[in-house]
Design an enzyme around this catalytic site. Structure first.
Site, PDB file in Angstrom:
ATOM      1  N   ASP A   1      -4.634  26.201  10.566  1.00  0.00           N
ATOM      2  CA  ASP A   1      -4.863  24.897   9.935  1.00  0.00           C
ATOM      3  C   ASP A   1      -4.022  23.845  10.644  1.00  0.00           C
ATOM      4  O   ASP A   1      -2.801  23.810  10.504  1.00  0.00           O
ATOM      5  CB  ASP A   1      -4.478  25.009   8.449  1.00  0.00           C
ATOM      6  CG  ASP A   1      -4.780  23.730   7.699  1.00  0.00           C
ATOM      7  OD1 ASP A   1      -5.226  22.749   8.341  1.00  0.00           O
ATOM      8  OD2 ASP A   1      -4.566  23.711   6.474  1.00  0.00           O
TER       9      ASP A   1
ATOM     10  N   THR B   1     -16.723  24.983   0.570  1.00  0.00           N
ATOM     11  CA  THR B   1     -15.877  26.015  -0.064  1.00  0.00           C
ATOM     12  C   THR B   1     -14.546  25.449  -0.546  1.00  0.00           C
ATOM     13  O   THR B   1     -13.957  25.950  -1.478  1.00  0.00           O
ATOM     14  CB  THR B   1     -15.588  27.140   0.926  1.00  0.00           C
ATOM     15  OG1 THR B   1     -14.914  26.570   2.063  1.00  0.00           O
ATOM     16  CG2 THR B   1     -16.861  27.818   1.404  1.00  0.00           C
ATOM     17  N   ARG B   2     -14.065  24.402   0.092  1.00  0.00           N
ATOM     18  CA  ARG B   2     -12.753  23.800  -0.158  1.00  0.00           C
ATOM     19  C   ARG B   2     -11.640  24.852  -0.064  1.00  0.00           C
ATOM     20  O   ARG B   2     -10.691  24.852  -0.813  1.00  0.00           O
ATOM     21  CB  ARG B   2     -12.726  23.096  -1.534  1.00  0.00           C
ATOM     22  CG  ARG B   2     -13.622  21.858  -1.546  1.00  0.00           C
ATOM     23  CD  ARG B   2     -13.488  21.088  -2.810  1.00  0.00           C
ATOM     24  NE  ARG B   2     -13.964  21.896  -3.934  1.00  0.00           N
ATOM     25  CZ  ARG B   2     -13.513  21.788  -5.158  1.00  0.00           C
ATOM     26  NH1 ARG B   2     -12.547  20.947  -5.438  1.00  0.00           N
ATOM     27  NH2 ARG B   2     -14.006  22.529  -6.124  1.00  0.00           N
TER      28      ARG B   2
ATOM     29  N   ASP C   1       0.857  -1.183   0.000  1.00  0.00           N
ATOM     30  CA  ASP C   1       0.000   0.000   0.000  1.00  0.00           C
ATOM     31  C   ASP C   1       0.889   1.227   0.000  1.00  0.00           C
ATOM     32  O   ASP C   1       1.897   1.273   0.692  1.00  0.00           O
ATOM     33  CB  ASP C   1      -0.874   0.010   1.254  1.00  0.00           C
ATOM     34  CG  ASP C   1      -2.099  -0.861   1.079  1.00  0.00           C
ATOM     35  OD1 ASP C   1      -2.654  -0.845  -0.033  1.00  0.00           O
ATOM     36  OD2 ASP C   1      -2.465  -1.567   2.031  1.00  0.00           O
TER      37      ASP C   1
ATOM     38  N   ASP D   1     -10.198  -6.215   2.263  1.00  0.00           N
ATOM     39  CA  ASP D   1      -8.932  -6.813   1.877  1.00  0.00           C
ATOM     40  C   ASP D   1      -8.958  -8.330   2.014  1.00  0.00           C
ATOM     41  O   ASP D   1      -8.065  -9.014   1.504  1.00  0.00           O
ATOM     42  CB  ASP D   1      -7.794  -6.281   2.764  1.00  0.00           C
ATOM     43  CG  ASP D   1      -7.352  -4.896   2.337  1.00  0.00           C
ATOM     44  OD1 ASP D   1      -7.508  -4.593   1.141  1.00  0.00           O
ATOM     45  OD2 ASP D   1      -6.861  -4.141   3.190  1.00  0.00           O
TER      46      ASP D   1
ATOM     47  N   ASP E   1      -5.733  -4.621   6.038  1.00  0.00           N
ATOM     48  CA  ASP E   1      -6.389  -4.620   7.333  1.00  0.00           C
ATOM     49  C   ASP E   1      -7.906  -4.637   7.236  1.00  0.00           C
ATOM     50  O   ASP E   1      -8.570  -5.186   8.076  1.00  0.00           O
ATOM     51  CB  ASP E   1      -5.911  -3.431   8.176  1.00  0.00           C
ATOM     52  CG  ASP E   1      -6.017  -2.114   7.434  1.00  0.00           C
ATOM     53  OD1 ASP E   1      -6.528  -2.131   6.291  1.00  0.00           O
ATOM     54  OD2 ASP E   1      -5.587  -1.089   7.980  1.00  0.00           O
TER      55      ASP E   1
ATOM     56  N   GLU F   1      -1.041  18.915   6.448  1.00  0.00           N
ATOM     57  CA  GLU F   1      -0.714  19.751   5.291  1.00  0.00           C
ATOM     58  C   GLU F   1      -0.415  21.180   5.738  1.00  0.00           C
ATOM     59  O   GLU F   1       0.580  21.776   5.352  1.00  0.00           O
ATOM     60  CB  GLU F   1      -1.869  19.774   4.288  1.00  0.00           C
ATOM     61  CG  GLU F   1      -2.048  18.462   3.564  1.00  0.00           C
ATOM     62  CD  GLU F   1      -3.281  18.457   2.678  1.00  0.00           C
ATOM     63  OE1 GLU F   1      -3.811  19.557   2.393  1.00  0.00           O
ATOM     64  OE2 GLU F   1      -3.719  17.365   2.294  1.00  0.00           O
TER      65      GLU F   1
ATOM     66  N   LYS G   1      -6.238  29.906   1.034  1.00  0.00           N
ATOM     67  CA  LYS G   1      -5.577  28.863   0.245  1.00  0.00           C
ATOM     68  C   LYS G   1      -6.599  27.744   0.040  1.00  0.00           C
ATOM     69  O   LYS G   1      -7.491  27.547   0.868  1.00  0.00           O
ATOM     70  CB  LYS G   1      -4.327  28.333   0.933  1.00  0.00           C
ATOM     71  CG  LYS G   1      -4.588  27.539   2.226  1.00  0.00           C
ATOM     72  CD  LYS G   1      -3.274  27.036   2.765  1.00  0.00           C
ATOM     73  CE  LYS G   1      -3.340  25.903   3.745  1.00  0.00           C
ATOM     74  NZ  LYS G   1      -4.289  25.850   4.792  1.00  0.00           N
TER      75      LYS G   1
END
Lengths: 696, 569
Positions: A349, A395-396, A312, A536, A532, A353, A409
């Site tokens: 944030d 809104t993203r 993975d 799977d 897991d 990220e 951003k």
């Protein structure tokens, strides 16, 4: 690198003491019958002991020699038993620790789990042993979970340190991929209702104990094949020794049965015969030290044969979170300005990220949080000058309003829409930057101040350091690596290229995985994968080596043939190496054992016939002192070499990730040529000692 | 040893290798039913045979059916050959009026010819009628060789196919091997031998008067035709008792080269055919190289030992310059005798152009060890390949583990069942050779047959059982094998050496054929390079040295030391 439990030292005194005792218990012929080579040795030891008693009673003068032969034959058997006992002892210590968790628990069984009657909440106290599959039990804070099962209702934090050794509690809840619980673990908070999925006595812990202890140890396919070879060789040498008697009689030599038996024991592959089961047990033990439980030795062997690894992407190849890698300013914006703006915009944030953007700004431009704080108080406070705009799925976009600046951003199209849509002023180099990032598999994040586009942040999946080298090593071993990811093909290709995998499956569904495994197997390849989730399970079952994560669902754990207690998917690589090491150790010691025989002939044959043909002394290349000392030295060497090789059998031959040809050349030289030479030296040295001590 | 001798040996072997590779391609095409040059003539004949015998060409057999067909064919061959010998006195083509062959000798000889052994407890020219020689012995020279090739192809197909239940059709394989390979090769070789002076006639013996006026009976007959297939089919049963040492069987140095070529070429070709079949010529080449090294080592060991001469003879005034010439033909010399001896025992031929009994101890050790290895350098027609592949399986199993994978050969995993069958085949040799040798040494009837006392006598007995078990048939003259004990035990040894070996081989083929083919990677054990050749040789030498070390030490090895010490028996 995965964590590894410290190996029990090879010189662990309690284990050695227990093993010494077990070596005698294992003399029971019913136990030894499973090991034909050592069984034959025991039978002939009894015979030689009989001759010793006869010689001693008859005062023939041969008793001293016969007695020593008999003693060393018994030592040969005991050393072989000892090797097995040491290997088992190391596993037993772990089994004892596991067994302590399996105390008598009282289960709270729901009388009417379906709630059809008014007895819905009535519970009944029963012993865990009396639970049946399908029963539903209530487990509350502080209770030990009585049995393996699936959570049907509720959510709880569970301490699974009994099996994983990890003391941090894990969350288990009904539905999804976190619904499996293991008997013997403890609920720390809240309550859950668990449907029993395993009979008492065959739960996960029970199976672990059995595996670790080697109680249910059956010969693995390759071990069985090797045993057949060893039995065949034993029969051949029986024929050689039995027919030698008339050959000797014709040649004018009378051989005593004890001496023929000494020759027989030197010839039959006692070294590998004595160490074979120890090697197998030690292989399982190495896996356990990596916190991986294999449900059968077969799986460990299969791991050595694996041709293709399905890995993975997230968590194995990459860190799992995209991180800021570059700030690309557009128009007349300079990089520092962009960095400052986006750093401010990310202040509220808390996602990885966002944090990575702040970290990158700090690293590249030394833009620090204290400076930002001076500009306007504490983040997230009611300070009018500064308002965090959290991310929303609609809104993203996320950002920060500060001193009238609206720093934002977000996804490229969302940001453009915000600053004016089609009519917005877009700098000429914006599209180019976005495209470049997309093409190289990254995620572009647009940054704007009010209605002005400042630039783009390059968010990238960061490949774990060192992983590329490991894949290169795997390739050298002849193993193909395949990355499985939900990403789109462009992103997947970019990461695959960076990580150096051989192939990838993009936008992978469980069905894709299964299909890929089937396709590879059709082409005659063995596949290993880990997983897991319940989805799977089919792929885990289909794969030749399926490693289920301990945190995974019951279905996944049932489908795989190994369980990784640490739930660390990179371990697949170590598992393969352990499998290979197991097979290599077997091959190396077999080769060594057989190659040893040549020297023993050169010791014993001249000794047997020099009386009849004095000219045969020319074959006594080791110049051994006398016939008796030659025979005795060969027998002693044969016994001692087992002890000398116990550490190698337990530790395993070192595996190097190079191609098969290089590996073969190296091992053939060490164990083949070395096996040919070593006994010449060893027997000579023992002969010198035997003579110095006047033993013969 | 001389340069000329080495060149003679090298040139002959080069001739073999140069022709074996292209012949291998032909063998492959023939056995896989592809069109060849001879199809135009052969195809109608082939089809006619199938129609006659009721064989469905396209219908393949499982290993059990294949083995049963082979056994049935063996039994039928045995019975017909036995009856033919017993009744030869009442059957035609018996110009010398020989009696029917005695029961124990007929038993031994029948087994000998159906197993490709051609051990001869009789003198052909004074025992067998022309009809027996031609209809019985020569026919079986073809059929026993074809049986070997058929078995080899059953095993070849096991590796070239994946997940297959069948191994081919025994009857089809037999027909093709005989019709397209053995017959077409035997014809020109016979003619060449005739041209080199070998007789080919249905006349009985010639009566001649010598210069001194004495009467001499000179046996002749259909020699050339039998000689060709004797060599090509790695049979070895000579028309004359002296075999290829007899001037009518092997008249000159040129015929000697031709005969050596004929006995080596098909076995080597089969190995190349194997490489073709598994689509990797390197696999065949590796085995061929290993075989060649065993062959060359034997040739030069024997050449060295024989060229060094016998110190005991030198002592009594024999010129040591030409080497040990006792029992050798002047027209062949030591070098080409050593090559013939190693080649005839490296294959399962057993023809001799000199008396191996008269070799020096080390010179005699070479043919003996070659046969104890089971004749695998390059082995009998077909038998050499399947014998070698058994050893390859064992070598790969032992050493293959050392690369950290469960052992596989050509993509086929070697597991418990395969190991069991390979060991069953391997066990036949020590059980038969050592078992019967030991029994013979314990019996008065066994010891009475010995021509020599001491270690040489031991070598004679071990040689006899090694020769028969390996289906070689060469004799260490000196042992009188025509007794009830030896006729019976040597016969049983030949039977076990062939059928007790081949049945596990076919079972192994069945097992491998049914397996998946695992694709190769750089982690796969390499079975084509020089490293593998070295490994294979190491396993062969160690495995067999361990089995026969005591026997060889008490036979030729001690004899060598005794000879050097000047002792005789």
């Amino acid at each position: 690198m995965s964590k590894q439990h410290p190996a029990a030292g090879l010189m662990d005194w309690p284990i050695l003491k227990g093993a010494a005792r077990d070596a005698f218990i294992k003399l029971d012929p019913r136990r030894l019958a499973k090991n034909p080579v050592i069984f034959v040795t025991e039978v002939v030891s009894v015979v030689v002991t009989g001759f010793f008693i006869r010689d001693a009673l008859g005062h023939t003068g041969a008793a001293g020699f016969t007695g020593q032969i008999a003693a060393w034959l018994w030592f040969t058997v005991l050393f072989a038993n000892f090797a097995e006992a040491v290997a088992e002892g190391r596993g037993k210590a772990q089994a004892d620790a596991l067994r302590r968790t399996r105390t008598e628990t009282l289960a709270k069984r729901l009388i009417d789990p379906l709630g059809k009657s008014d007895m819905k909440h009535v519970i009944q106290g029963v012993s865990a042993i009396d639970l049946k599959i399908g029963d539903v039990v209530l487990v509350e804070a502080g209770d030990i979970i009585p049995c393996d099962g699936d959570i049907v209702e509720g959510v709880a934090s569970v301490n699974e340190s009994a099996i994983t050794g990890e003391s941090a509690p894990v969350i288990r809840e009904s539905g999804g991929d976190r619904s499996a619980v293991t008997g013997g673990t403890t609920v720390l908070s809240d309550w859950i209702k668990v449907r029993v999925t395993a009979e008492p006595g065959s739960t996960f812990i029970d199976r672990m104990i059995a595996l670790v202890e080697g109680a249910q140890r059956q010969k693995t396919p390759n071990e069985l094949a090797l045993s057949i070879l060893l039995s065949g060789l034993t029969i051949i040498f029986l024929i050689v020794c039995v027919t030698l008697w008339p050959l000797a009689a014709y040649s004018g030599a009378t051989l005593s049965v004890s001496v023929l038996i000494a020759l027989l024991v030197c010839l039959i592959p006692t070294t590998i015969g004595g160490l074979l089961s120890a090697i197998g047990i030690a292989g399982m033990d190495r896996l356990i030290r990596f916190n991986v439980i294999a449900t059968s030795g077969r799986a460990v062997e299969a791991a050595g044969d694996v041709d293709t690894l399905l890995l993975d992407k997230t968590g194995t190849i990459t860190f799992g979170n995209r991180m800021a890698d570059e700030f690309i300013p557009v128009g007349d914006v300079v990089e520092r300005e962009l960095a400052e703006a986006v750093s401010l915009a990310s202040l509220g944030d808390e996602t990885p990220e966002g944090r990575s953007i702040v970290a990158l700004a700090q690293m590249r431009y030394d833009i620090r949080a204290p400076a930002l704080q001076a500009a306007g108080g504490v983040v997230g406070s009611a300070n009018a000058a500064m308002t965090v705009v959290p991310f929303s799925a609609q809104t993203r976009i996320s950002g920060l309003d500060i001193d009238g600046r609206a720093l934002r951003k977000g996804a490229v199209d969302a940001v453009i829409a915000r600053i004016g849509g089609a009519g917005a002023k877009i700098p000429y180099d914006f599209r180019g930057a976005v495209e470049r990032i997309s093409r190289s598999g990254g995620t572009p994040l647009a940054v704007a101040e009010n209605d002005r586009l400042l630039g783009v942040v390059y968010l990238k999946d960061i490949v774990k350091p060192g992983i590329k080298e490991r894949f290169a090593a795997l390739r050298a071993m002849g193993i193909k690596t395949v990355m499985v990811t939900g990403d789109n093909p462009i992103t997947a290709a970019a990461i695959a290229g960076e990580a150096g995998v051989d192939d990838f499956i993009a936008q992978a569904t469980p069905e894709d995985k299964l299909a890929y495994i089937r396709k590879e197997q059709q082409g005659g390849r063995l596949i290993a994968m880990c997983g897991d989730g319940s989805n799977d399970a089919p792929a885990l079952a289909q794969a030749d080596v399926g490693v289920a994560m301990q945190t995974g669902t019951q279905a996944a754990r049932e489908a795989g043939n190994m369980v990784d207690l640490d739930s660390d998917p990179t371990k697949l690589i170590e598992i393969v190496a352990i499998g290979k090491q197991l097979l290599m150790t077997r091959g190396a010691l077999t080769t060594f054992s057989i190659a040893n025989d040549v020297a023993k002939y050169f010791a014993i044959i001249p000794a047997l016939f020099v009386a009849a043909y004095p000219e045969l002394d020319a074959m006594n290349v080791m110049r051994l002192a006398s016939s008796q000392s030659a025979i005795l030295s060969a027998v002693i060497f044969n016994a001692l070499i087992i002890v000398a090789l116990i550490p190698l059998a337990l530790r395993g031959v070192r595996y190097r990730p190079v191609g098969a040809a290089a590996l073969l050349q190296r091992n053939l030289f060490i164990y083949g040529v070395g096996g040919l030479m070593a006994p010449f030296v060893g027997i000579k040295l023992i002969d010198l000692a035997v003579r110095a001590l006047h033993l013969a | 040893m001389s340069i000329v001798g080495v060149i003679q040996i090298a040139v002959t072997l080069l001739l073999v290798f140069a022709t074996a590779a292209p012949l291998g391609g032909y063998v492959f095409r023939v056995m896989e039913g592809e069109r060849t040059l001879l199809s135009a003539i052969g195809r109608p004949v082939e089809r006619a045979f199938y129609r006659l015998a009721g064989v469905e060409e396209g219908r393949e057999q499982s290993w059990v059916a294949y083995a049963m067909s082979m056994l049935a064919f063996g039994v039928a061959g045995f019975l017909s050959l036995y009856v033919l010998q017993r009744l030869q006195n009442v059957l035609p083509l018996n110009p010398q009026g020989f009696d029917g062959v005695a029961p124990d000798l007929a038993f031994n000889t029948s087994l000998s010819f159906i197993t490709n052994t051609n051990w001869q407890n009789y003198s052909g020219e004074t025992t067998m009628s022309h009809l027996t020689q031609m209809l019985g012995l020569t026919v079986h020279n073809f059929l026993s060789a074809a049986t070997g090739l058929a078995t080899a192809f059953a095993l070849i197909r096991a590796f070239s196919r994946a997940e297959s239940k069948t191994l081919g059709n025994f009857w089809v394989d037999m027909t093709r091997a005989t019709l397209y390979l053995l017959l077409p090769m035997a014809a020109p070789v016979s003619l060449a031998l005739v041209a080199l002076g070998v007789p080919q006639t249905l006349q009985g013996a010639l009566d001649a008067s010598t210069l001194e006026g004495a009467k001499q009976i000179i046996s002749i007959g259909p020699v050339a035709s039998q000689e060709a297939i004797k060599q090509l089919g790695t049979n070895g049963g000579g028309f004359f008792n002296a075999n290829s040492a007899h001037p009518f069987e092997n008249p000159s140095a040129w015929s000697n080269i031709l005969e050596i070529w004929a006995l080596l070429v098909i076995p080597f070709a089969t190995v190349f055919a194997f490489g073709r079949a598994v689509l990797d010529q390197r696999q065949g080449r590796a085995i061929a190289i290993a075989m060649s090294i065993v062959l060359a080592a034997g040739v030069f060991a024997a050449y060295w030992a024989e060229a060094a001469g016998n110190p005991l003879l030198t002592e009594i005034g024999v010129d040591p310059a030409p080497g040990n010439m006792e029992g050798k033909e002047m027209r062949f010399g030591v070098a080409m005798t050593a090559l013939f001896a190693a080649a005839t025992t490296g294959t399962s031929t057993g023809a001799v152009n000199a008396m191996h009994d008269s070799f020096t101890p080390i010179g005699g050790l070479v043919p003996l060890f070659n046969m104890l290895l089971g004749c695998i350098s390059p082995g009998g027609v077909g038998a050499g390949l399947y014998g070698s592949l058994i050893l390859v399986v064992i070598a790969v199993f032992v050493a293959g583990l050392m690369v950290g994978r469960t052992p596989e050969y050509l993509g086929k995993k070697i597991e418990a069942r395969e190991m069991k069958l390979a060991m069953l085949a391997i066990l036949v040799y020590p059980l038969t050779v050592l078992g019967f040798s030991a029994a013979s040494l314990m019996l008065k009837t066994g010891l009475d047959s010995l021509g020599n006392a001491g270690p040489h006598g031991l070598s004679e007995i071990i040689y006899a059982f090694a020769s028969t078990t390996a289906n070689n048939g060469s004799a260490f003259a000196g042992l009188n094998g025509n007794t009830q004990w030896f006729n019976a035990t040597l016969g049983v040894a030949m039977f076990l050496g062939r059928f007790a070996y081949v049945v596990p081989v076919l079972a192994l083929a069945g097992s491998f054929a049914g397996k998946k083919k695992i694709s190769a990677s750089s982690g796969t054990f390499p079975t084509h390079g020089l490293l593998f050749v070295g490994l294979l040789l190491g396993v062969i030498v160690v495995l067999y040295l361990l089995q026969y070390f005591p026997a060889l030490a008490l036979g030729p090895v001690v004899e060598h030391f005794l000879m050097q010490a000047g002792k005789t028996f």
